[in-house]
Design a protein around this motif. Sequence first.
Motif, PDB file in Angstrom:
ATOM      1  N   PRO A  33      53.235  22.360 -26.711  1.00  0.00           N
ATOM      2  CA  PRO A  33      54.354  21.468 -27.058  1.00  0.00           C
ATOM      3  C   PRO A  33      53.867  20.037 -27.273  1.00  0.00           C
ATOM      4  CG  PRO A  33      54.915  22.841 -25.167  1.00  0.00           C
ATOM      5  CD  PRO A  33      53.455  23.043 -25.419  1.00  0.00           C
ATOM      6  N   LEU A  34      54.366  19.409 -28.311  1.00  0.00           N
ATOM      7  CA  LEU A  34      53.975  18.037 -28.627  1.00  0.00           C
ATOM      8  C   LEU A  34      54.614  17.083 -27.625  1.00  0.00           C
ATOM      9  CD1 LEU A  34      52.585  16.108 -30.651  1.00  0.00           C
ATOM     10  CD2 LEU A  34      54.739  16.074 -31.928  1.00  0.00           C
ATOM     11  N   PRO A  35      53.848  16.156 -27.034  1.00  0.00           N
ATOM     12  CA  PRO A  35      54.451  15.180 -26.118  1.00  0.00           C
ATOM     13  C   PRO A  35      55.533  14.359 -26.820  1.00  0.00           C
ATOM     14  CG  PRO A  35      52.052  15.126 -25.963  1.00  0.00           C
ATOM     15  CD  PRO A  35      52.384  15.992 -27.138  1.00  0.00           C
ATOM     16  N   ALA A  36      56.552  13.976 -26.066  1.00  0.00           N
ATOM     17  CA  ALA A  36      57.597  13.108 -26.619  1.00  0.00           C
ATOM     18  C   ALA A  36      56.979  11.765 -26.998  1.00  0.00           C
ATOM     19  CB  ALA A  36      58.699  12.912 -25.589  1.00  0.00           C
ATOM     20  N   PHE A  37      57.498  11.155 -28.062  1.00  0.00           N
ATOM     21  CA  PHE A  37      56.983   9.859 -28.499  1.00  0.00           C
ATOM     22  C   PHE A  37      57.997   8.774 -28.166  1.00  0.00           C
ATOM     23  CE2 PHE A  37      56.654   6.434 -31.637  1.00  0.00           C
ATOM     24  CZ  PHE A  37      55.331   6.063 -31.446  1.00  0.00           C
ATOM     25  N   ASN A  38      57.552   7.746 -27.456  1.00  0.00           N
ATOM     26  CA  ASN A  38      58.407   6.614 -27.104  1.00  0.00           C
ATOM     27  C   ASN A  38      57.802   5.329 -27.651  1.00  0.00           C
ATOM     28  OD1 ASN A  38      60.247   8.160 -25.482  1.00  0.00           O
ATOM     29  ND2 ASN A  38      58.681   8.197 -23.879  1.00  0.00           N
ATOM     30  N   PHE A  39      58.579   4.608 -28.420  1.00  0.00           N
ATOM     31  CA  PHE A  39      58.138   3.306 -28.930  1.00  0.00           C
ATOM     32  C   PHE A  39      58.690   2.236 -27.997  1.00  0.00           C
ATOM     33  CE2 PHE A  39      58.309  -0.443 -31.668  1.00  0.00           C
ATOM     34  CZ  PHE A  39      57.071  -0.390 -32.294  1.00  0.00           C
ATOM     35  N   ILE A  40      57.816   1.442 -27.409  1.00  0.00           N
ATOM     36  CA  ILE A  40      58.226   0.438 -26.424  1.00  0.00           C
ATOM     37  C   ILE A  40      58.459  -0.887 -27.143  1.00  0.00           C
ATOM     38  CG2 ILE A  40      57.621  -0.759 -24.294  1.00  0.00           C
ATOM     39  CD1 ILE A  40      55.786   1.602 -23.647  1.00  0.00           C
ATOM     40  N   TYR A  41      59.726  -1.260 -27.268  1.00  0.00           N
ATOM     41  CA  TYR A  41      60.082  -2.515 -27.937  1.00  0.00           C
ATOM     42  C   TYR A  41      59.795  -3.691 -27.013  1.00  0.00           C
ATOM     43  CZ  TYR A  41      62.691   0.635 -30.992  1.00  0.00           C
ATOM     44  OH  TYR A  41      63.041   1.644 -31.852  1.00  0.00           O
ATOM     45  N   GLN A  42      59.242  -4.747 -27.569  1.00  0.00           N
ATOM     46  CA  GLN A  42      58.974  -5.914 -26.737  1.00  0.00           C
ATOM     47  C   GLN A  42      60.230  -6.779 -26.635  1.00  0.00           C
ATOM     48  OE1 GLN A  42      55.610  -6.973 -29.060  1.00  0.00           O
ATOM     49  NE2 GLN A  42      56.625  -8.683 -30.087  1.00  0.00           N
ATOM     50  N   LYS A  43      60.402  -7.368 -25.483  1.00  0.00           N
ATOM     51  CA  LYS A  43      61.569  -8.200 -25.217  1.00  0.00           C
ATOM     52  C   LYS A  43      61.151  -9.661 -25.284  1.00  0.00           C
ATOM     53  CE  LYS A  43      65.277  -8.819 -21.848  1.00  0.00           C
ATOM     54  NZ  LYS A  43      65.822  -8.383 -20.543  1.00  0.00           N
ATOM     55  N   GLY A  44      61.802 -10.403 -26.176  1.00  0.00           N
ATOM     56  CA  GLY A  44      61.441 -11.803 -26.319  1.00  0.00           C
ATOM     57  C   GLY A  44      60.198 -11.966 -27.171  1.00  0.00           C
ATOM     58  N   SER A  45      59.473 -13.046 -26.950  1.00  0.00           N
ATOM     59  CA  SER A  45      58.341 -13.383 -27.817  1.00  0.00           C
ATOM     60  C   SER A  45      57.005 -12.875 -27.289  1.00  0.00           C
ATOM     61  CB  SER A  45      58.269 -14.902 -28.000  1.00  0.00           C
ATOM     62  OG  SER A  45      58.116 -15.537 -26.737  1.00  0.00           O
ATOM     63  N   LYS A  46      56.969 -12.393 -26.058  1.00  0.00           N
ATOM     64  CA  LYS A  46      55.697 -11.958 -25.481  1.00  0.00           C
ATOM     65  C   LYS A  46      55.311 -10.580 -26.011  1.00  0.00           C
ATOM     66  CE  LYS A  46      53.256 -11.234 -21.130  1.00  0.00           C
ATOM     67  NZ  LYS A  46      53.368 -11.166 -19.654  1.00  0.00           N
ATOM     68  N   PRO A  47      54.167 -10.449 -26.714  1.00  0.00           N
ATOM     69  CA  PRO A  47      53.763  -9.145 -27.262  1.00  0.00           C
ATOM     70  C   PRO A  47      53.428  -8.158 -26.149  1.00  0.00           C
ATOM     71  CG  PRO A  47      52.528 -10.951 -28.266  1.00  0.00           C
ATOM     72  CD  PRO A  47      53.222 -11.516 -27.066  1.00  0.00           C
ATOM     73  N   TYR A  48      53.729  -6.885 -26.393  1.00  0.00           N
ATOM     74  CA  TYR A  48      53.393  -5.843 -25.426  1.00  0.00           C
ATOM     75  C   TYR A  48      52.255  -5.008 -26.010  1.00  0.00           C
ATOM     76  CZ  TYR A  48      53.753  -2.077 -22.076  1.00  0.00           C
ATOM     77  OH  TYR A  48      53.460  -1.157 -21.102  1.00  0.00           O
ATOM     78  N   TYR A  49      51.023  -5.351 -25.608  1.00  0.00           N
ATOM     79  CA  TYR A  49      49.832  -4.681 -26.125  1.00  0.00           C
ATOM     80  C   TYR A  49      49.471  -3.510 -25.217  1.00  0.00           C
ATOM     81  CZ  TYR A  49      49.124  -8.923 -28.928  1.00  0.00           C
ATOM     82  OH  TYR A  49      49.264  -9.966 -29.803  1.00  0.00           O
ATOM     83  N   ASN A  50      50.109  -2.391 -25.418  1.00  0.00           N
ATOM     84  CA  ASN A  50      49.795  -1.243 -24.576  1.00  0.00           C
ATOM     85  C   ASN A  50      50.186   0.047 -25.284  1.00  0.00           C
ATOM     86  OD1 ASN A  50      48.892   0.182 -22.416  1.00  0.00           O
ATOM     87  ND2 ASN A  50      50.393  -0.583 -20.942  1.00  0.00           N
ATOM     88  N   ALA A  51      49.424   1.091 -25.023  1.00  0.00           N
ATOM     89  CA  ALA A  51      49.760   2.443 -25.458  1.00  0.00           C
ATOM     90  C   ALA A  51      49.131   3.378 -24.444  1.00  0.00           C
ATOM     91  CB  ALA A  51      49.225   2.723 -26.858  1.00  0.00           C
ATOM     92  N   TYR A  52      49.849   4.424 -24.038  1.00  0.00           N
ATOM     93  CA  TYR A  52      49.301   5.285 -22.997  1.00  0.00           C
ATOM     94  C   TYR A  52      49.962   6.659 -23.035  1.00  0.00           C
ATOM     95  CZ  TYR A  52      53.595   4.154 -20.462  1.00  0.00           C
ATOM     96  OH  TYR A  52      54.915   4.001 -20.113  1.00  0.00           O
ATOM     97  N   TYR A  53      49.249   7.632 -22.489  1.00  0.00           N
ATOM     98  CA  TYR A  53      49.776   8.983 -22.312  1.00  0.00           C
ATOM     99  C   TYR A  53      50.236   9.136 -20.870  1.00  0.00           C
ATOM    100  CZ  TYR A  53      49.728  13.994 -21.330  1.00  0.00           C
ATOM    101  OH  TYR A  53      50.068  15.255 -20.905  1.00  0.00           O
TER     102      TYR A  53
END
Length: 543
Positions: free
Chosen positions: A47-67
């Motif tokens: 089964p393919l893992p679910a995909f979640n896109f993490i939206y950043q809140k405000g102006s601070k970039p969210y530089y992350n991706a993980y399983y």
Amino acid sequence: MQYYLLFALFLLGYSNSYAQSKAQEAKAETCEKVYREIAQAINDPRPLPAFNFIYQKGSKPYYNAYYNPQNNSINFGEGIYDLALEFGADSLNALAMVLGHELAHYYKDHGWGMSFGTANEDSEIADKIYEMELDETQRARMEAEADYFGGLFGYLAGYNTLEVGGEFYSRLYETIGLPDSTKGYPSRKDRIAICDNSQKMLQDLLPLFQMANYLALMGQEERAARAYAQLAQQFPGRAIYNNAAVNFLLAALKEYKAEDLPFQLPLQLELQSRLEQNSKGNRQPKKERFLAQARQMLDKSLQVSPNYGPALLNEIIWALLKEDRDLALFKAKRLAKNEEMPAHIQDKAHLLIGIILAQNGEEKAAKKQFKQLRKALPDLAEANLSALKSKRWQARQATKRQEISGEAERYDKLPLAELPSYFENNQPDIIQMMERQQEDSPELLLIASRLEQKEALLLASYGQANEEEIWGFLQFNADYQGETARGIKIGSRQSEIEKLYGFAANSLSTGKGKLLYYPLAGLIFSLDQNGQLDRWLQFSKLQ
């Protein structure tokens, strides 16, 4: 492990508590599309893992991706998307590299909380993750493995991940301010080296891929199919399987009498001529073997990518050659109506409908079908309209477009005749062995060396009684400064080639341009997408 789960849930809550703009939603859709394309290319039944896109809140970039193995999901931060966007035309390639990396953690059974970018800023949570059963060496090994397979997974899906990978890592480390060495991860230098080594591995396979193309162009379809099949064992892409299937189908076509199948089939190769009637008639055993091998390769191509247009098209041709016209017509009509397919695939499906109608005796309907394709597929449409009138049309046309004889090609620094002795005295860069699969199929050996501005290739073929056939090739690359015997050089156009050498005996579309085959001159010209010469080969049968 409890802390890790809380960390994952915190991130998911973070992503869902903020109202997204349409631009952000478009980013998420793009990422998920690339994600699913890579997963499809990997072709794993789990089964393919679910995909979640993490939206950043405000102006601070969210530089992350993980399983996250706890809920089997892959989570991708908006900051990574924005960083990839800086690569312009290579932005999708950069996205594919990161997504392939995370999918590699899942498909390689790493099963722990990997984090691609900033890792975990909360030091307490980070400490708990590092206290898991995996030590630092094991984590670094898994990260390196994910870098390696992630790059290949993206490449299999059609993204140039390996070329952009090293630069993306450098940009990521600089943007985030990560140290060159991070606990539990390969160093920045090692990650770039992984991309470089993967790129080198693919470069080592390139001569085999090129040789397969050249053999197809020269009418040696069975050898070409064997070369593609060998390539697929090391690089199992959908296009490689499809190319093997095409050449097995072309080999099978040679076992038919010309009058039994006078029509031009859209096999993703440009017009192939069977000018002479096969005096041996329909040789059933060999024909059936080629068709069975074609079916096997088509199945593998469609397993990797079920909606791959060229393979679906060739599947119709396979059914037609198996004389299952009802199945062929059903599949052709379905493909012609599939609006998700590129226009040229739909057009070729319509062409096949015309051929099937003609073979069913509905010549009026077939003629109408071919006429409607005169603008989209002029050569194929006219060839098949003429085939309705005369089964000898191809032979008459061939006499009008011939190669021009002229000065013989020479390259005194390394004559083709000296290639066998050259390889006896010099260690080749690449050796590829293709063992015999059937009693009546050839065994092939390819050896290659990279020289300044050119490459030397030798192809040895061993038949049933071990009779040896050797072909030599010298490939003159894009940086070569010389000319052919008649004055063609890098950058020349097809019209210039035809003025001096006449019309090619055969041509092959490569996806990035076209190959032109001149057997009398012993030359193969490679044209780029702009119709300009980017390399050429001098070849000869040496034994």
